[in-house]
Design a protein around this motif. Structure first.
Motif, mmCIF file in Angstrom:
data_model
loop_
_atom_site.group_PDB
_atom_site.id
_atom_site.type_symbol
_atom_site.label_atom_id
_atom_site.label_comp_id
_atom_site.label_asym_id
_atom_site.label_seq_id
_atom_site.Cartn_x
_atom_site.Cartn_y
_atom_site.Cartn_z
ATOM 1 N N ARG A 1 0.741 -1.326 -0.076
ATOM 2 C CA ARG A 1 0.043 -0.038 -0.009
ATOM 3 C C ARG A 1 0.919 1.319 0.037
ATOM 4 N NH1 ARG A 1 -0.897 2.123 5.462
ATOM 5 N NH2 ARG A 1 0.178 0.933 6.742
ATOM 6 N N LEU A 2 2.125 1.140 0.040
ATOM 7 C CA LEU A 2 3.118 2.369 0.073
ATOM 8 C C LEU A 2 3.201 2.800 -1.260
ATOM 9 C CD1 LEU A 2 5.839 0.879 2.359
ATOM 10 C CD2 LEU A 2 4.234 2.717 2.929
ATOM 11 N N SER A 3 2.940 2.280 -2.345
ATOM 12 C CA SER A 3 3.269 2.635 -3.595
ATOM 13 C C SER A 3 2.209 1.696 -4.759
ATOM 14 C CB SER A 3 4.653 2.523 -4.029
ATOM 15 O OG SER A 3 4.863 2.940 -5.466
ATOM 16 N N ASP A 4 2.035 2.339 -5.746
ATOM 17 C CA ASP A 4 1.265 1.757 -6.669
ATOM 18 C C ASP A 4 2.179 0.963 -7.513
ATOM 19 O OD1 ASP A 4 -1.259 2.593 -6.076
ATOM 20 O OD2 ASP A 4 -1.174 4.536 -7.377
ATOM 21 N N ASP A 5 3.521 1.312 -7.742
ATOM 22 C CA ASP A 5 4.590 0.947 -8.385
ATOM 23 C C ASP A 5 5.509 0.026 -7.339
ATOM 24 O OD1 ASP A 5 3.969 2.204 -10.608
ATOM 25 O OD2 ASP A 5 4.652 3.990 -9.898
ATOM 26 N N TYR A 6 5.429 -1.226 -7.605
ATOM 27 C CA TYR A 6 6.177 -2.130 -6.716
ATOM 28 C C TYR A 6 6.469 -3.401 -7.493
ATOM 29 C CZ TYR A 6 1.667 -4.268 -5.317
ATOM 30 O OH TYR A 6 0.422 -4.880 -5.018
ATOM 31 N N LEU A 7 7.410 -4.181 -6.853
ATOM 32 C CA LEU A 7 7.797 -5.421 -7.484
ATOM 33 C C LEU A 7 7.629 -6.672 -6.496
ATOM 34 C CD1 LEU A 7 8.875 -7.429 -9.824
ATOM 35 C CD2 LEU A 7 11.273 -6.729 -8.924
ATOM 36 N N VAL A 8 6.972 -7.544 -6.574
ATOM 37 C CA VAL A 8 6.848 -8.910 -5.674
ATOM 38 C C VAL A 8 7.648 -9.682 -6.062
ATOM 39 C CG1 VAL A 8 5.487 -10.534 -4.777
ATOM 40 C CG2 VAL A 8 4.611 -8.317 -5.286
ATOM 41 N N ASP B 1 15.868 -29.863 -3.619
ATOM 42 C CA ASP B 1 17.117 -30.164 -3.921
ATOM 43 C C ASP B 1 17.817 -28.823 -3.778
ATOM 44 O OD1 ASP B 1 15.843 -28.724 -5.945
ATOM 45 O OD2 ASP B 1 16.609 -30.033 -7.604
ATOM 46 N N ASP B 2 17.514 -27.953 -2.749
ATOM 47 C CA ASP B 2 17.998 -26.394 -2.671
ATOM 48 C C ASP B 2 17.961 -25.497 -3.924
ATOM 49 O OD1 ASP B 2 18.184 -26.915 -0.014
ATOM 50 O OD2 ASP B 2 20.647 -27.377 -0.195
ATOM 51 N N VAL B 3 17.226 -25.962 -4.829
ATOM 52 C CA VAL B 3 16.977 -25.107 -6.156
ATOM 53 C C VAL B 3 15.996 -23.994 -5.577
ATOM 54 C CG1 VAL B 3 16.015 -24.987 -8.370
ATOM 55 C CG2 VAL B 3 17.632 -26.841 -7.727
ATOM 56 N N ARG B 4 16.293 -22.833 -5.970
ATOM 57 C CA ARG B 4 15.223 -21.741 -5.772
ATOM 58 C C ARG B 4 14.642 -21.321 -6.931
ATOM 59 N NH1 ARG B 4 18.382 -22.879 -1.553
ATOM 60 N NH2 ARG B 4 18.068 -21.353 0.250
ATOM 61 N N VAL B 5 13.201 -21.251 -6.817
ATOM 62 C CA VAL B 5 12.472 -20.785 -7.958
ATOM 63 C C VAL B 5 12.240 -19.318 -7.708
ATOM 64 C CG1 VAL B 5 10.357 -21.309 -9.416
ATOM 65 C CG2 VAL B 5 11.766 -23.091 -8.682
ATOM 66 N N VAL B 6 12.107 -18.289 -8.476
ATOM 67 C CA VAL B 6 11.946 -17.121 -8.086
ATOM 68 C C VAL B 6 11.195 -16.448 -9.102
ATOM 69 C CG1 VAL B 6 13.052 -14.709 -7.732
ATOM 70 C CG2 VAL B 6 14.193 -16.640 -7.030
ATOM 71 N N GLU B 7 9.951 -16.009 -8.664
ATOM 72 C CA GLU B 7 8.985 -15.352 -9.570
ATOM 73 C C GLU B 7 8.976 -13.885 -9.317
ATOM 74 O OE1 GLU B 7 4.908 -17.352 -10.786
ATOM 75 O OE2 GLU B 7 4.278 -15.469 -9.219
ATOM 76 N N LEU B 8 8.790 -13.259 -10.442
ATOM 77 C CA LEU B 8 8.584 -11.644 -10.341
ATOM 78 C C LEU B 8 7.506 -11.456 -10.780
ATOM 79 C CD1 LEU B 8 12.132 -10.285 -12.081
ATOM 80 C CD2 LEU B 8 11.714 -11.050 -9.591
ATOM 81 N N GLU B 9 6.637 -10.401 -9.978
ATOM 82 C CA GLU B 9 5.307 -9.964 -10.308
ATOM 83 C C GLU B 9 5.336 -8.652 -10.163
ATOM 84 O OE1 GLU B 9 1.294 -9.723 -7.719
ATOM 85 O OE2 GLU B 9 1.638 -11.789 -8.389
ATOM 86 N N PRO B 10 5.527 -7.732 -11.474
ATOM 87 C CA PRO B 10 5.566 -6.467 -11.449
ATOM 88 C C PRO B 10 4.212 -5.650 -11.233
ATOM 89 C CG PRO B 10 5.697 -7.492 -13.705
ATOM 90 C CD PRO B 10 5.620 -8.416 -12.713
ATOM 91 N N HIS B 11 4.188 -4.572 -10.581
ATOM 92 C CA HIS B 11 2.905 -3.806 -10.560
ATOM 93 C C HIS B 11 3.331 -2.324 -10.904
ATOM 94 C CE1 HIS B 11 0.658 -6.693 -8.131
ATOM 95 N NE2 HIS B 11 1.625 -7.051 -8.019
ATOM 96 N N GLY B 12 2.429 -1.635 -11.705
ATOM 97 C CA GLY B 12 2.715 -0.226 -11.922
ATOM 98 C C GLY B 12 3.933 -0.077 -12.851
ATOM 99 N N ALA B 13 4.601 0.800 -12.633
ATOM 100 C CA ALA B 13 5.777 1.098 -13.751
ATOM 101 C C ALA B 13 6.945 -0.095 -13.698
ATOM 102 C CB ALA B 13 6.674 2.187 -12.979
ATOM 103 N N TRP B 14 6.851 -0.997 -12.732
ATOM 104 C CA TRP B 14 7.745 -2.323 -12.731
ATOM 105 C C TRP B 14 7.388 -3.047 -14.003
ATOM 106 C CZ3 TRP B 14 12.168 -3.423 -10.599
ATOM 107 C CH2 TRP B 14 12.521 -2.712 -9.543
ATOM 108 N N ALA B 15 6.221 -3.082 -14.585
ATOM 109 C CA ALA B 15 5.913 -3.861 -15.733
ATOM 110 C C ALA B 15 6.947 -3.761 -16.720
ATOM 111 C CB ALA B 15 4.324 -3.524 -16.160
ATOM 112 N N SER B 16 7.027 -2.525 -17.180
ATOM 113 C CA SER B 16 8.299 -2.061 -18.126
ATOM 114 C C SER B 16 9.720 -2.264 -17.880
ATOM 115 C CB SER B 16 8.247 -0.748 -18.674
ATOM 116 O OG SER B 16 8.421 0.172 -17.785
#
Length: 157
Positions: free
Chosen positions: A118-125, A133-148
């Protein structure tokens, strides 16, 4: 908003991605880290801090709620927040005055989804998951300006 997924074989890979993300951050950026205990949120934050060139030891701020890392080579301070202990108490988040700090700092909030967004409309989750097996799966979910901006991160990972 299109999610982007990465697979990192080692903690060093997670750190390297954090460095790339940190190098792309500027004042006013809000990054929310989500995932279970041990998923690599603090490891990723160490990489982000390294990419920003900030000084000081980066560790989980669980018992302090927030750590401020002064600006380094990139000229942008890092505020590292752990919202886990807030338990949904948004008044404690308000007490940190992050909306003001966000104007001049990059803010990374562990466990921040659903509270700090709620601090900003532009944020990245950034959702992290640790596989057996200790592998990390990382997913980026962009919001607002982060989409570009996530396209640049795809190229650097």
């Amino acid at each position: 908003m299109e999610a982007v997924t990465f697979r990192f074989e080692t903690p060093e890979d997670t750190m390297a991605f954090g460095r790339a993300l940190g190098a792309s951050l500027r004042a006013g950026d809000l990054v929310l880290l989500a995932g279970p205990l041990g998923a690599g949120k603090t490891t990723l934050t160490r990489g982000i801090a390294d990419g920003l060139g900030v000084g000081g030891r980066v560790s989980s701020p669980t018992f302090m709620l927030a750590r401020v890392h002064p600006a380094g080579s990139a000229g942008v301070p890092l505020i590292h927040v752990d919202a886990y202990r807030l338990g949904g108490d948004l008044s404690q988040l308000d007490d940190l005055d992050l909306d003001t700090e966000l104007e001049r700092s990059a803010v990374v909030v562990e466990w921040g989804e659903g509270t700090a967004d709620r601090l900003s409309d532009d944020y990245l989750v950034v959702r992290l998951d640790r596989r057996d097996d200790d592998v990390r799966v990382v997913e980026l979910e962009p919001h607002g300006a982060w989409a570009s901006r996530t396209a640049d991160l795809r190229l650097s990972a």
